[in-house]
Scaffold this active site. Structure first.
Site, PDB file in Angstrom:
ATOM      1  N   TYR A  38      15.827  34.274  48.977  1.00  0.00           N
ATOM      2  CA  TYR A  38      16.335  34.030  47.607  1.00  0.00           C
ATOM      3  C   TYR A  38      17.788  34.497  47.476  1.00  0.00           C
ATOM      4  O   TYR A  38      18.063  35.557  46.888  1.00  0.00           O
ATOM      5  CB  TYR A  38      15.496  34.803  46.584  1.00  0.00           C
ATOM      6  N   TRP A  42      18.122  35.806  40.064  1.00  0.00           N
ATOM      7  CA  TRP A  42      17.035  35.345  39.187  1.00  0.00           C
ATOM      8  C   TRP A  42      17.073  36.186  37.918  1.00  0.00           C
ATOM      9  O   TRP A  42      17.319  37.402  37.977  1.00  0.00           O
ATOM     10  CB  TRP A  42      15.675  35.500  39.881  1.00  0.00           C
ATOM     11  N   TRP A  44      14.849  37.417  35.582  1.00  0.00           N
ATOM     12  CA  TRP A  44      14.109  38.678  35.331  1.00  0.00           C
ATOM     13  C   TRP A  44      14.293  39.671  36.460  1.00  0.00           C
ATOM     14  O   TRP A  44      14.309  40.869  36.228  1.00  0.00           O
ATOM     15  CB  TRP A  44      12.676  38.448  34.858  1.00  0.00           C
ATOM     16  N   ASP A  45      14.519  39.173  37.676  1.00  0.00           N
ATOM     17  CA  ASP A  45      14.863  40.095  38.766  1.00  0.00           C
ATOM     18  C   ASP A  45      16.114  40.895  38.403  1.00  0.00           C
ATOM     19  O   ASP A  45      16.193  42.111  38.634  1.00  0.00           O
ATOM     20  CB  ASP A  45      15.169  39.338  40.065  1.00  0.00           C
ATOM     21  N   TYR A  89      18.931  27.392  49.800  1.00  0.00           N
ATOM     22  CA  TYR A  89      17.770  27.507  48.910  1.00  0.00           C
ATOM     23  C   TYR A  89      17.504  26.153  48.276  1.00  0.00           C
ATOM     24  O   TYR A  89      18.413  25.449  47.869  1.00  0.00           O
ATOM     25  CB  TYR A  89      18.009  28.557  47.820  1.00  0.00           C
ATOM     26  N   GLY A 178       7.391  33.160  35.887  1.00  0.00           N
ATOM     27  CA  GLY A 178       7.680  34.136  36.938  1.00  0.00           C
ATOM     28  C   GLY A 178       6.509  34.307  37.899  1.00  0.00           C
ATOM     29  O   GLY A 178       6.627  34.989  38.901  1.00  0.00           O
ATOM     30  N   ASP A 180       4.768  31.847  39.604  1.00  0.00           N
ATOM     31  CA  ASP A 180       4.783  30.433  39.988  1.00  0.00           C
ATOM     32  C   ASP A 180       3.434  29.760  40.233  1.00  0.00           C
ATOM     33  O   ASP A 180       3.110  28.771  39.600  1.00  0.00           O
ATOM     34  CB  ASP A 180       5.646  30.262  41.242  1.00  0.00           C
ATOM     35  N   TRP A 372       1.100  34.597  44.151  1.00  0.00           N
ATOM     36  CA  TRP A 372       0.541  35.101  42.885  1.00  0.00           C
ATOM     37  C   TRP A 372      -0.971  34.848  42.798  1.00  0.00           C
ATOM     38  O   TRP A 372      -1.557  34.909  41.723  1.00  0.00           O
ATOM     39  CB  TRP A 372       1.259  34.458  41.696  1.00  0.00           C
ATOM     40  N   GLU A 415       8.032  41.795  49.083  1.00  0.00           N
ATOM     41  CA  GLU A 415       7.995  41.082  47.809  1.00  0.00           C
ATOM     42  C   GLU A 415       6.623  41.302  47.160  1.00  0.00           C
ATOM     43  O   GLU A 415       6.513  41.532  45.968  1.00  0.00           O
ATOM     44  CB  GLU A 415       8.241  39.601  48.089  1.00  0.00           C
ATOM     45  N   GLN A 430      13.118  42.996  49.440  1.00  0.00           N
ATOM     46  CA  GLN A 430      13.210  42.308  48.146  1.00  0.00           C
ATOM     47  C   GLN A 430      13.892  43.258  47.144  1.00  0.00           C
ATOM     48  O   GLN A 430      13.471  44.403  46.979  1.00  0.00           O
ATOM     49  CB  GLN A 430      11.786  41.959  47.700  1.00  0.00           C
TER      50      GLN A 430
HETATM   51  C1  9YW Z   1      10.641  30.836  44.277  1.00  0.00           C
HETATM   52  C2  9YW Z   1      12.825  35.870  42.807  1.00  0.00           C
HETATM   53  C3  9YW Z   1      11.706  35.003  42.288  1.00  0.00           C
HETATM   54  C4  9YW Z   1      10.928  35.669  41.141  1.00  0.00           C
HETATM   55  C5  9YW Z   1       9.673  34.894  40.788  1.00  0.00           C
HETATM   56  C6  9YW Z   1       8.862  34.649  42.047  1.00  0.00           C
HETATM   57  C7  9YW Z   1       9.705  33.937  43.088  1.00  0.00           C
HETATM   58  C8  9YW Z   1      11.077  31.903  43.341  1.00  0.00           C
HETATM   59  O1  9YW Z   1      10.852  34.713  43.390  1.00  0.00           O
HETATM   60  O2  9YW Z   1      10.056  32.638  42.667  1.00  0.00           O
HETATM   61  O3  9YW Z   1      11.475  30.078  44.799  1.00  0.00           O
HETATM   62  O4  9YW Z   1       9.457  30.736  44.544  1.00  0.00           O
HETATM   63  O5  9YW Z   1       7.687  33.957  41.761  1.00  0.00           O
HETATM   64  O6  9YW Z   1       8.939  35.609  39.827  1.00  0.00           O
HETATM   65  O7  9YW Z   1      11.740  35.787  40.014  1.00  0.00           O
HETATM   66  O8  9YW Z   1      12.342  37.120  43.199  1.00  0.00           O
END
Ligand code: 9YW
Length: 442
Positions: A38, A42, A44-45, A89, A178, A180, A372, A415, A430
């Site tokens: 990633y 992001w 909320w991150d 990405y 969040g 997914d 998740w 993560e 992470q």
């Molecule tokens: C993805 C970055 C993000 C989080 C999400 C998590 C994941 C991104 O990673 O999603 O491409 O799958 O589900 O909550 O913000 O850490």
């Protein structure tokens, strides 16, 4: 993964490694969510990362939030990804088709994520104020200057996603939650039928080579179809309810919103925007009640609702504990804490550590290694504990802290973690995992 020298010897070393992770993921402008998987910011991150950064440098923490705010759309929405220039990405900004919709010079996605920001900002401000001096001054200046922006964000959420008076926010994509691929969304996604789409090549499965830890291709094609549906209407908030094939009242996000409105009201009163506080408190109340009203009296867990079919989604996932975030009524909290500590959750004797998994460990759909659908997420542990401590539950905060730190001592800042073995999964190093380690240690 990783080199030798694991596990970590003591808490001092854990803190040092966590700081190293954040430093290594720092591009200078943003701390990416993870080094390889990633390489962007992001939403909320970034809030959790800022809290972690504030244990080292309040100035750097506020810079992180400023960078996120610079990507805020005219509408008030804060996008879920702010892209860096690092390639690799998918879906990238081109696929999102957000150029023109996002602010000039900013590359962002076109959806949002849970509004934890005000809660973490309050945390940072309290830390900086306690330290006093330059830190206190910086935090106060930041709060005074940016409060109108955070209030715009909340007003956008309330009015475009929760304007029906239900006290619940609508999401148009599972990514907005969040969480997914949580089984919460299996029903709604099963009704999403992808139409004609540009072909695509995933990059996540090149990086997490054990594909069973990531969502399936089937899931991804639905995720991409929803992106296309939004792009087709130019991300116009007014048109989304008419076109989107996925519309869910997200109870967990709604609980986060209830808590964040309370925190934003406190900041508004403290830093020159007290005229806005009553409105924020009213939203907090509205969403607290909205969350409480979803609780299934049989299971004691909060539920999402599929807007398109009207069906309740009552699966045993961590989102069922939404009232612990929004601070529901006392009898409800007592019941929920009983469930939380019972044999389906943190009291399951098979667990490596007494921590909440993303689904109940006795759920028949549990996939203990898949994203998740079962793993334990360190960021969730801290967030839940923080919310419990907010209403005075020091004892549970302490228990969760002890278990969470014990989990993190294996040293990879995963993560997410396999609940029964404690194996780190997904991305290593992470950022938000390192950030909450620093919060636990602060
Ligand atoms: C993805 C970055 C993000 C989080 C999400 C998590 C994941 C991104 O990673 O999603 O491409 O799958 O589900 O909550 O913000 O850490």
């Amino acid at each position: 993964p990783g080199e030798a020298a694991y596990p970590i010897r003591d808490l001092g070393e854990l803190g040092q490694r966590a700081r190293d992770v954040l430093a290594a993921n720092d591009l200078g402008t943003m701390v990416t969510a993870a080094p390889n998987l990633y390489p962007h910011m992001w939403s909320w991150d970034a809030a959790f990362v800022a809290a972690g950064l504030s244990t080292m440098s309040v100035a750097r923490a506020l810079q992180e939030l400023d960078y996120l705010l610079a990507a805020q759309w005219n509408s008030g929405m804060i996008p879920h990804i702010v892209f860096s220039d690092v390639p690799g990405y998918f879906p990238d900004v081109e696929r999102w088709g957000t150029r023109g919709a996002s602010p000039e010079g900013v590359q962002s996605s076109g959806i949002c994520q849970p509004p934890v920001h005000a809660t973490l900002l309050r945390r940072i401000v309290e830390r900086a104020t306690a330290a006093g001096g330059e830190d206190g001054r910086l935090a106060e200046e930041f709060a005074r200057r940016t409060l109108p922006r955070w209030i715009d964000w909340h007003a956008w959420l309330r009015n475009t996603r929760g304007g029906d008076g239900s006290g619940l926010l609508t999401i148009y994509h599972g990514w907005e939650s969040g969480m997914d691929n949580s089984p919460r969304f299996d029903g709604p996604y099963s009704r999403v039928r992808p139409g004609e789409m540009e072909p695509f090549v995933r990059t996540d499965t090149l990086k997490v080579t054990d594909h069973s830890q990531r969502p399936s291709d089937e899931e991804y094609s639905r995720y991409l179809w929803l992106v296309q549906q939004m792009a087709d209407v130019g991300f116009d908030d007014a048109r989304l309810p008419k076109v989107m094939a996925f519309q869910v009242k997200d109870v967990f996000m709604s609980a986060i919103f209830a808590a964040a409105n309370e925190d934003l009201a406190v900041l508004a009163e403290q830093f020159g925007h007290s005229e806005e506080a009553p409105q924020l408190r009213q939203w907090s109340q509205e969403f607290r009640q909205g969350v409480d009203a979803t609780v299934d009296q049989g299971t004691g867990l909060a539920r999402d609702r599929d807007v398109l079919t009207g069906e309740w989604i009552g699966l045993p996932t961590i989102a069922g504990f939404a009232p612990l975030i929004s601070t529901g009524s006392q009898p409800l909290l007592d019941r929920q804490l009983g469930i939380f500590e019972g044999p389906d959750w943190t009291g399951d004797p098979r667990l490596a550590f007494p921590l909440p998994a993303s689904t109940s460990t006795t759920y028949e759909g549990l996939k203990p290694r898949q994203y998740w659908r079962g793993p334990v997420w360190p960021v969730m542990n801290w967030f839940l504990a923080h919310c419990l401590r907010r209403r005075g539950d020091e004892e549970r905060y302490r228990q969760l802290r002890e278990a969470s730190l014990a989990q993190l001592m294996e040293g990879h800042f995963g993560e997410y973690y396999e609940p029964f073995t404690g194996e780190p999964l997904g991305s290593m190093d992470q950022s938000w995992t390192a950030a909450v380690a620093l919060e636990w240690l602060a």
